[in-house]
Design a protein around this motif. Structure first.
Motif, short mmCIF file in Angstrom:
data_model
loop_
_atom_site.label_atom_id
_atom_site.label_comp_id
_atom_site.label_asym_id
_atom_site.label_seq_id
_atom_site.Cartn_x
_atom_site.Cartn_y
_atom_site.Cartn_z
N GLU A 121 4.27 11.38 6.87
CA GLU A 121 5.41 12.02 6.44
C GLU A 121 5.33 11.96 4.94
O GLU A 121 5.82 13.05 4.39
CB GLU A 121 6.66 11.05 6.98
N MET A 122 5.20 10.74 4.21
CA MET A 122 5.19 10.73 2.79
C MET A 122 4.24 11.79 2.31
O MET A 122 4.64 12.52 1.42
CB MET A 122 5.15 9.25 2.38
N ALA A 123 3.12 11.82 2.78
CA ALA A 123 2.01 12.49 2.22
C ALA A 123 2.28 13.93 2.31
O ALA A 123 1.95 14.84 1.76
CB ALA A 123 0.53 12.17 2.86
N SER A 124 2.98 14.28 3.42
CA SER A 124 3.26 15.84 3.67
C SER A 124 4.06 16.39 2.47
O SER A 124 4.11 17.56 2.48
CB SER A 124 3.93 15.83 5.13
N LYS A 125 4.80 15.57 1.90
CA LYS A 125 5.70 15.94 0.81
C LYS A 125 4.62 16.45 -0.44
O LYS A 125 5.44 16.98 -1.29
CB LYS A 125 6.52 15.14 0.33
N TYR A 126 3.44 16.05 -0.68
CA TYR A 126 2.39 16.27 -1.44
C TYR A 126 1.37 17.06 -1.13
O TYR A 126 0.21 16.37 -1.06
CB TYR A 126 2.31 14.91 -2.34
N PRO A 127 1.31 18.19 -0.66
CA PRO A 127 0.24 18.91 -0.07
C PRO A 127 -0.91 18.94 -0.93
O PRO A 127 -2.00 19.26 -0.43
CB PRO A 127 0.73 20.21 0.37
N ASN A 128 -0.70 19.16 -2.04
CA ASN A 128 -2.09 19.38 -3.11
C ASN A 128 -2.28 18.20 -3.74
O ASN A 128 -2.79 18.34 -4.97
CB ASN A 128 -1.70 20.61 -4.08
N ALA A 129 -1.83 16.93 -3.38
CA ALA A 129 -2.12 15.78 -4.11
C ALA A 129 -3.48 15.12 -4.10
O ALA A 129 -4.54 15.66 -3.18
CB ALA A 129 -1.22 14.81 -3.72
N ALA A 130 -3.93 14.42 -4.87
CA ALA A 130 -5.30 13.50 -4.59
C ALA A 130 -5.51 13.07 -3.27
O ALA A 130 -4.66 12.62 -2.52
CB ALA A 130 -5.22 12.47 -5.76
N ALA A 152 0.87 -1.05 0.17
CA ALA A 152 0.04 -0.15 -0.07
C ALA A 152 0.77 1.28 0.02
O ALA A 152 0.57 2.14 -0.78
CB ALA A 152 -0.87 0.14 1.31
N LYS A 153 2.00 1.07 0.69
CA LYS A 153 2.92 2.35 0.75
C LYS A 153 3.27 2.81 -0.70
O LYS A 153 3.35 3.96 -0.92
CB LYS A 153 4.07 1.91 1.82
N ASN A 154 3.84 1.78 -1.41
CA ASN A 154 4.19 1.87 -2.62
C ASN A 154 2.99 2.47 -3.72
O ASN A 154 3.39 3.54 -4.27
CB ASN A 154 4.86 0.91 -3.34
N ILE A 155 1.78 1.91 -3.43
CA ILE A 155 0.85 2.55 -4.25
C ILE A 155 0.29 3.91 -3.86
O ILE A 155 0.22 4.93 -4.66
CB ILE A 155 -0.58 1.59 -4.35
N ILE A 156 0.36 4.30 -2.61
CA ILE A 156 0.06 5.49 -2.10
C ILE A 156 0.93 6.66 -2.57
O ILE A 156 0.55 7.61 -2.93
CB ILE A 156 -0.09 5.53 -0.55
N GLU A 157 2.36 6.30 -2.53
CA GLU A 157 3.26 7.22 -3.11
C GLU A 157 3.01 7.63 -4.39
O GLU A 157 3.05 8.58 -5.01
CB GLU A 157 4.86 6.79 -2.86
N TRP A 158 2.92 6.35 -5.18
CA TRP A 158 2.79 6.73 -6.75
C TRP A 158 1.28 7.56 -6.94
O TRP A 158 1.18 8.57 -7.88
CB TRP A 158 2.46 5.20 -7.54
N CYS A 159 0.19 7.26 -6.19
CA CYS A 159 -0.87 8.18 -6.44
C CYS A 159 -0.78 9.36 -5.76
O CYS A 159 -1.26 10.51 -6.73
CB CYS A 159 -2.03 7.24 -5.39
N LEU A 160 0.01 9.80 -4.83
CA LEU A 160 0.36 11.08 -4.47
C LEU A 160 1.00 11.83 -5.50
O LEU A 160 0.76 12.88 -6.18
CB LEU A 160 1.07 11.13 -3.11
N GLN A 161 1.92 11.01 -6.28
CA GLN A 161 2.90 11.82 -7.45
C GLN A 161 1.97 11.96 -8.59
O GLN A 161 2.59 12.56 -9.41
CB GLN A 161 4.07 10.94 -7.74
N ASN A 162 0.71 11.23 -8.63
CA ASN A 162 0.32 11.18 -10.03
C ASN A 162 -1.18 11.46 -9.92
O ASN A 162 -1.91 11.22 -10.96
CB ASN A 162 0.41 9.49 -10.71
#
Length: 181
Positions: free
Chosen positions: A149-158, A102-112
């Motif tokens: 912590e990962m999500a904090s790097k993408y404040p305007n993400a999905a 899930a961590k890998n999918i979440i990071e990809w989703c935040l980036q995309n």
């Protein structure tokens, strides 16, 4: 399994993007009809992907409705290519799988810019809790900290909704919605 007529059910949302459901066990089999019944969408934009072989059940329940079924095991080496193939920015992933990070999918989703909901924070099959030496690192508290912590790097993400659970999580959400109705 009872067939349903789309017009018969109230639509609670309209979604025009792609929807990827990862996993088609009991929860995946329950989620797909709810999406079809209550979200206005084009079923040809929905893909179900799973490593097991519930294709016969899928075809029986979804014959001719346009939803695609893919039997494929998602592994670390094909995760990104798989997500890119079946989604695009603005898509929505419903992850009800086991043994996919899930961590890998979440990071990809935040980036995309892909929305995401899951039932649990799964790890890759070869990285199960029992193999993590430090007990504190096995906890959801620790894993949630990593996700925050990962999500904090993408404040305007999905939007990402994680660890809702299947039962009582998602089941509770749907039961509450039904009672309020």
């Amino acid at each position: 399994f009872k067939e349903f007529k789309k017009e018969k059910y109230e639509k609670y949302a309209e979604f025009h993007g792609k929807i990827l459901i990862i996993g088609y066990g009991s929860v995946g089999q329950a989620i797909l009809p709810l999406i079809l019944k209550h979200i206005s969408n084009d079923p040809s934009k929905i893909t179900v992907i799973e490593k097991d072989d519930n294709g016969k059940i899928f075809r029986k329940r979804n014959a001719g409705n346009g939803v695609k079924y893919i039997k494929k095991e998602i592994l670390p080496g094909n995760l990104i290519a798989t997500l890119k193939k079946y989604t695009e920015p603005g898509s929505f992933i419903v992850d009800v799988s086991l043994n996919i990070s899930a961590k890998n999918i979440i990071e990809w989703c935040l980036q995309n810019n892909v929305m995401y909901v899951n039932t649990s924070l799964e790890r890759w099959g070869h990285m199960q809790d029992e193999k993590i030496p430090k007990l504190a690192d096995r906890t959801l508290y620790h894993t949630h900290g990593i996700i925050r912590e990962m999500a904090s790097k993408y404040p305007n993400a999905a939007t990402i909704v994680s660890t809702g659970g299947a039962n009582p999580g998602l089941v509770t959400y749907f039961a509450k919605a039904a009672m309020l109705k």
